[in-house]
Design a protein around this motif. Structure first.
Motif, PDB file in Angstrom:
ATOM      1  N   LYS A  79       0.802  -1.226   0.000  1.00  0.00           N
ATOM      2  CA  LYS A  79       0.000   0.000   0.000  1.00  0.00           C
ATOM      3  C   LYS A  79       0.837   1.281   0.000  1.00  0.00           C
ATOM      4  O   LYS A  79       0.463   2.254  -0.655  1.00  0.00           O
ATOM      5  CB  LYS A  79      -0.952   0.007   1.200  1.00  0.00           C
ATOM      6  N   ALA A  80       1.948   1.304   0.699  1.00  0.00           N
ATOM      7  CA  ALA A  80       2.758   2.521   0.772  1.00  0.00           C
ATOM      8  C   ALA A  80       3.557   2.777  -0.499  1.00  0.00           C
ATOM      9  O   ALA A  80       4.032   3.881  -0.712  1.00  0.00           O
ATOM     10  CB  ALA A  80       3.718   2.438   1.960  1.00  0.00           C
ATOM     11  N   PHE A  81       3.677   1.776  -1.342  1.00  0.00           N
ATOM     12  CA  PHE A  81       4.563   1.879  -2.508  1.00  0.00           C
ATOM     13  C   PHE A  81       3.802   1.829  -3.828  1.00  0.00           C
ATOM     14  O   PHE A  81       4.408   1.899  -4.889  1.00  0.00           O
ATOM     15  CB  PHE A  81       5.604   0.762  -2.446  1.00  0.00           C
ATOM     16  N   SER A  82       2.485   1.678  -3.749  1.00  0.00           N
ATOM     17  CA  SER A  82       1.706   1.596  -4.981  1.00  0.00           C
ATOM     18  C   SER A  82       0.495   2.519  -4.957  1.00  0.00           C
ATOM     19  O   SER A  82      -0.316   2.477  -5.860  1.00  0.00           O
ATOM     20  CB  SER A  82       1.235   0.156  -5.213  1.00  0.00           C
ATOM     21  N   GLY A  83       0.382   3.344  -3.939  1.00  0.00           N
ATOM     22  CA  GLY A  83      -0.761   4.235  -3.827  1.00  0.00           C
ATOM     23  C   GLY A  83      -0.376   5.679  -4.019  1.00  0.00           C
ATOM     24  O   GLY A  83       0.241   6.053  -5.022  1.00  0.00           O
ATOM     25  N   ASP A  84      -0.681   6.481  -3.024  1.00  0.00           N
ATOM     26  CA  ASP A  84      -0.442   7.916  -3.057  1.00  0.00           C
ATOM     27  C   ASP A  84       1.056   8.213  -3.184  1.00  0.00           C
ATOM     28  O   ASP A  84       1.848   7.804  -2.337  1.00  0.00           O
ATOM     29  CB  ASP A  84      -1.009   8.531  -1.781  1.00  0.00           C
ATOM     30  N   LEU A  85       1.436   8.925  -4.229  1.00  0.00           N
ATOM     31  CA  LEU A  85       2.847   9.227  -4.490  1.00  0.00           C
ATOM     32  C   LEU A  85       3.462  10.053  -3.369  1.00  0.00           C
ATOM     33  O   LEU A  85       4.640   9.893  -3.046  1.00  0.00           O
ATOM     34  CB  LEU A  85       2.994   9.945  -5.834  1.00  0.00           C
ATOM     35  N   SER A  86       2.678  10.914  -2.736  1.00  0.00           N
ATOM     36  CA  SER A  86       3.232  11.749  -1.662  1.00  0.00           C
ATOM     37  C   SER A  86       3.667  10.890  -0.471  1.00  0.00           C
ATOM     38  O   SER A  86       4.675  11.205   0.179  1.00  0.00           O
ATOM     39  CB  SER A  86       2.236  12.822  -1.219  1.00  0.00           C
ATOM     40  N   LEU A  87       2.962   9.808  -0.183  1.00  0.00           N
ATOM     41  CA  LEU A  87       3.370   8.900   0.890  1.00  0.00           C
ATOM     42  C   LEU A  87       4.697   8.242   0.541  1.00  0.00           C
ATOM     43  O   LEU A  87       5.617   8.193   1.364  1.00  0.00           O
ATOM     44  CB  LEU A  87       2.292   7.840   1.146  1.00  0.00           C
ATOM     45  N   TYR A  88       4.809   7.747  -0.667  1.00  0.00           N
ATOM     46  CA  TYR A  88       6.062   7.131  -1.123  1.00  0.00           C
ATOM     47  C   TYR A  88       7.222   8.124  -1.017  1.00  0.00           C
ATOM     48  O   TYR A  88       8.298   7.779  -0.527  1.00  0.00           O
ATOM     49  CB  TYR A  88       5.904   6.642  -2.562  1.00  0.00           C
ATOM     50  N   LYS A  89       6.997   9.363  -1.456  1.00  0.00           N
ATOM     51  CA  LYS A  89       8.060  10.375  -1.413  1.00  0.00           C
ATOM     52  C   LYS A  89       8.476  10.690   0.022  1.00  0.00           C
ATOM     53  O   LYS A  89       9.657  10.879   0.300  1.00  0.00           O
ATOM     54  CB  LYS A  89       7.611  11.649  -2.141  1.00  0.00           C
TER      55      LYS A  89
END
Length: 154
Positions: A60-70
């Motif tokens: 979920k953290a790596f395939s969803g919202d780009l701001s979370l990944y960043k």
């Protein structure tokens, strides 16, 4: 090196969890998230800010919202002393793709092209939707996706 591992679930993830883990006074803490829960993944930046390492197959953290990944990448930036994030099993059907590519680039290799199906789920769907057997009964794509979901593919 001794590392304390804190295993999380959906109900124990927030600031109370961080306070409880910090109360152990361990200098090395790794949080192990084996959920597939977006709300748990949203806590990764908080844990990383607290100095906890994160180990997870949660996509979920790596395939969803780009701001979370960043945010995650900004905190876990591979600089000395930064917390680490291990999520290798979230891509390529669990193959060690991420570290292998990072190692190649970090040692000066130039990656020109990558080809393949890097998702176990897509591989399952493609293999069951299209077949080379002319005698095979046609199947609807939606049926294959539904079966994949029932089998736990994500």
């Amino acid at each position: 090196m001794v590392v304390n591992v804190a295993i999380v679930g959906v109900g124990l993830v927030g600031s109370e969890f961080i306070a409880q883990v910090l109360a152990t006074q361990s200098k090395k803490i790794a949080v192990l998230d084996c959920t597939s829960n977006e709300s748990v993944a949203n806590y990764y930046p908080n844990w990383l800010q607290a100095g906890f390492h994160v180990v997870t197959p949660n996509k979920k953290a790596f395939s969803g919202d780009l701001s979370l990944y960043k945010k995650i990448k900004e905190i876990a930036n591979n600089k000395p002393g930064s917390p680490l994030v291990y999520h290798e099993s979230t891509v390529g059907a669990g193959l060690p793709v991420i570290n292998t590519l990072n190692d190649l680039v970090n040692t000066g290799d130039k990656i020109v092209k990558i080809e393949g199906i890097f998702s176990g789920t897509l591989s399952y769907i493609f293999n069951n939707f299209s077949t080379l057997d002319p005698a095979a009964k046609p199947v609807k794509f939606s049926e294959v996706v539904s079966v994949a979901k029932d089998l736990g593919y994500t």
